[in-house]
Write an enzyme that holds these catalytic residues in place. Structure first.
Site, PDB file in Angstrom:
ATOM      1  N   HIS A  46       0.829  -1.204   0.000  1.00  0.00           N
ATOM      2  CA  HIS A  46       0.000   0.000   0.000  1.00  0.00           C
ATOM      3  C   HIS A  46       0.867   1.260   0.000  1.00  0.00           C
ATOM      4  CE1 HIS A  46      -2.843  -2.892   2.134  1.00  0.00           C
ATOM      5  NE2 HIS A  46      -3.586  -2.471   1.134  1.00  0.00           N
ATOM      6  N   GLN A  70     -18.433  -5.655  -1.076  1.00  0.00           N
ATOM      7  CA  GLN A  70     -17.617  -6.560  -1.886  1.00  0.00           C
ATOM      8  C   GLN A  70     -17.332  -7.883  -1.187  1.00  0.00           C
ATOM      9  OE1 GLN A  70     -14.398  -3.509  -1.927  1.00  0.00           O
ATOM     10  NE2 GLN A  70     -12.989  -5.239  -1.742  1.00  0.00           N
TER      11      GLN A  70
END
Length: 288
Positions: A46, A70
């Site tokens: 990230h 999701q």
């Protein structure tokens, strides 16, 4: 701007209004803005996306939101790691703003819109997790429209997701440049993932072989081997390493994710895998 400036060493916006106010202030000063959407539990992969954004933008926003739409009912939504304070510490001096809304801010009462991308979303993850990409496309479209950044970065580890987002942005004329960040790997080649923390020591050792196997399968296919034969062999090898189930091991067109009808690689291709060991489902991919 009513941002949270006290809890962490980096400001935090909790509402869309505060996010937009921060971006408007930057834009008024001629500053370019980049966005890195995440679900938190940040690792070096990230952080590399934040660094990538900062090569092309003056300010970097990192969104932290564990997106419920999701996850299927049987998946790990409740168990997904939530480590906001640790994430903020990692971003201090690197990013410029965290956007950390709650579910009610993102999906207020009465919310009834879903963004679906056909074609590229349908194979592979689309078969294993049929509702997943509609959730991804919906939340990413919201984040892009909420922040309206000049660019946004997504990791190549989720290769199919990256292609889905590129298709959506092109189709909906969303004026945001989409960047793909290279996969960061551990010393043994395991792709960095927030879910790696679930692995037991024995599972972690086996997981380190996943990238080795798919690299060898990709090399054989690139040399002209028949795709179904080498992927079947690779699937058997993954199971032999201790994986409980292989959802897929496929070689597909890199951008459309369509199969190669001839059984041979005839265009830029990607090998993609999803396999479960213990309670952890791992994905990986690399160019062929």
């Amino acid at each position: 701007m009513p941002l949270d400036m006290t809890s962490y060493a980096i400001p935090v916006a909790r509402t869309v209004a505060d996010l937009r106010a921060a971006v408007a202030d930057w834009r008024s000063r001629g500053l370019r803005t980049g966005l890195v959407p995440t679900m938190g539990a940040l690792h070096d992969g990230h952080l590399s996306l934040v660094d990538l954004v900062k090569t092309k933008a003056d300010r970097a926003i990192v969104s932290i939101f564990v997106n419920p739409t999701q996850f299927a009912p049987h998946e790990d939504l409740d168990a997904y790691p939530r480590t906001e304070a640790a994430d903020a510490a990692k971003l201090a001096g690197r990013g410029d703003l965290i956007f950390a809304p709650n579910a009610a801010e993102m999906y207020p009462q009465g919310f009834s819109t879903t963004v679906s991308v056909t074609g590229v979303s349908e194979p592979l993850e689309g078969q294993s997790r049929p509702t997943h990409f509609a959730g991804v496309a919906t939340v990413v479209s919201k984040l892009l429209l909420q922040a309206m950044p000049d660019l946004a970065a997504f990791g190549e580890k989720d290769w199919q997701q990256l292609q889905v987002i590129r298709r959506m942005v092109a189709d909906l004329n969303i004026p945001v440049e989409i960047l793909g960040g290279a996969i960061l790997r551990e010393a043994d080649g395991l792709a960095m993932s927030s879910r790696n923390v679930y692995l037991s020591p024995e599972e972690r050792k086996a997981a380190g072989q996943l990238n080795v196997i798919i690299r060898e399968v990709a090399a054989k296919a690139a040399a002209g081997a028949i795709i179904p034969e080498v992927t079947r062999e690779g699937t058997d090898r993954i199971r032999a390493r201790g994986f409980d189930h292989v959802d897929y091991l496929e070689i597909r067109d890199a951008s459309t994710l369509e199969i190669f009808p001839s059984g041979h690689v005839t265009a830029p291709a990607r090998i993609l895998v999803a396999a479960k060991i213990g309670r952890t489902r791992l994905i990986d991919n690399m160019p062929v």
